[in-house]
Design a protein around this motif. Structure first.
Motif: not given
Length: 380
Positions: A325-339
């Motif tokens: 069993t392995i752990g996961i550390s996840l980060g995410y971000t969002m942005a407008l596609s135009g920029s």
């Protein structure tokens, strides 16, 4: 892809589409053949006056012009978008139909020529048949059914007509026609096999250049290309998820690197099974991965995907007889596609994943201060 090479000349969808696209290289030969049909046909009609000669000349010339138009349209279509299999089938049918009409016109013109007692027309008819068969064998052999059928349509009636002319010279000529028909069939097969092998090898090399060999996921090069290919609608959201594995070094230390590699391969398989278009899973390197989520209608969709990734990858793996069993550390971000800038988004997502790791694993996120996630235009 290797299987496609090993199984003799079997066409995958990508090979089929590539071979069909090769039909766009026939503009010059088609133009030359159309002009040749017109010149020989008009000369034969002027010399002999047969209605069938004029019919063959008109149909062959018009079909040649139509094939040029179709080829130009096909080229433009290929330049603006990546063809689907259904579109490739339609293009193949259009090329094939017009090729058969041209072949029938040439066959009628040459066959009719041998019914008259004019050796000058016989010479021109012979040149027409040989020139057409050689051109088809070279240019259209990437679609062997079309090439072989066209050669037979043009060649068989002409061979019979020469044979029925009745003298020894024409019997020899008919025998030569028959021999070259057989040779042309072999040439078609040879060109097709060679082209298919080369295309398979090229596609395999392109696949390897854009995919991680261990996990089968796309690599960073493919991620950059996919990101660059996205539209730039200002009010459309894009999300980038970055994550790595918690405790992966301990797995390598305890079980060895071979087991660690097998675990990475299992993670890649699990991602492929659970990742749906248009989302893209990527192995960035080592135990680091990324997900490109190019269509986010509402911010909650990004959170749902992040949770699904963590839940799916956190389930136990059966590797080399061991349950890991392995752990996961996840980060995410969002942005407008135009920029949006890929490297900038990955840096932010990486920063969030490190923060998640410091907090014991799981999910964290970070968004640019200029991004207003309350904007109603993001809603579905």
């Amino acid at each position: 892809m290797n299987e496609g090479i090993d199984v003799r000349y079997r066409e995958t969808d990508e090979v089929f589409k590539t071979l069909v696209s090769e039909l766009t290289s026939t503009i010059s030969p088609t133009t030359i053949m159309g002009l040749t049909i017109l010149a020989i046909g008009l000369f034969a009609y002027d010399s002999l006056g047969g209605t069938e000669l004029m019919l063959a000349t008109i149909s062959g010339s018009v079909a040649s012009l139509a094939k040029i138009v179709v080829t130009v349209a096909h080229r433009r279509s290929n330049a603006t978008k990546h063809a689907t299999v259904d579109e490739a089938v339609r293009w193949e049918m259009a090329h094939g139909l017009l090729t058969f009409i041209i072949a029938a016109s040439i066959g009628l013109l040459a066959t009719a020529a041998f019914t008259y007692r004019d050796l000058s027309v016989h010479i021109l008819a012979t040149a027409l048949i040989f020139g057409y068969s050689a051109g088809v064998a070279i240019r259209i052999s990437v679609r062997p059914f079309i090439a072989a059928t066209a050669i037979l349509i043009a060649g068989i009636p002409t061979t019979i007509s020469a044979l029925l002319y009745g003298d020894t010279a024409h019997w020899i000529l008919a025998t030569v026609f028959a021999g070259f028909l057989v040779a042309a069939m072999q040439s078609v097969l040879h060109v097709y096999r060679t082209a298919t092998r080369q295309i398979c090898l090229r596609l395999e090399m392109e696949h390897q250049a854009r995919h991680d060999p261990l996990t089968g996921l796309r690599n960073r090069t493919a991620l950059g290309e996919a990101f660059d290919a996205l539209g730039h609608i200002e009010d459309s959201l894009i999300c980038v998820h970055c994550f790595d594995l918690d405790g992966f070094k301990a797995v390598n230390d305890r079980f060895g690197h071979a087991v660690g590699d097998e675990l990475l391969a299992s993670i890649g398989m699990r991602l492929r099974e659970n990742m749906h278009q248009p989302n893209i899973a990527v192995r960035v390197g080592g135990d680091e991965f990324a997900i490109l989520q190019p269509v986010v209608r509402h911010p909650v969709e990004a959170d749902l995907l992040a949770r699904n990734i963590v839940n799916v990858l956190s389930l136990p793996y059966r590797v080399a007889g061991e349950e890991i069993t392995i752990g996961i550390s996840l980060g995410y971000t969002m942005a407008l596609s135009g920029s949006a800038k890929l490297e900038h988004m990955m840096a932010i997502a990486d920063k969030a994943s490190y923060r998640a790791k410091r907090n014991g694993g799981g999910i964290d996120c970070e968004f640019p201060s200029t991004l207003d996630l309350r904007a109603s235009s993001f809603a579905a």
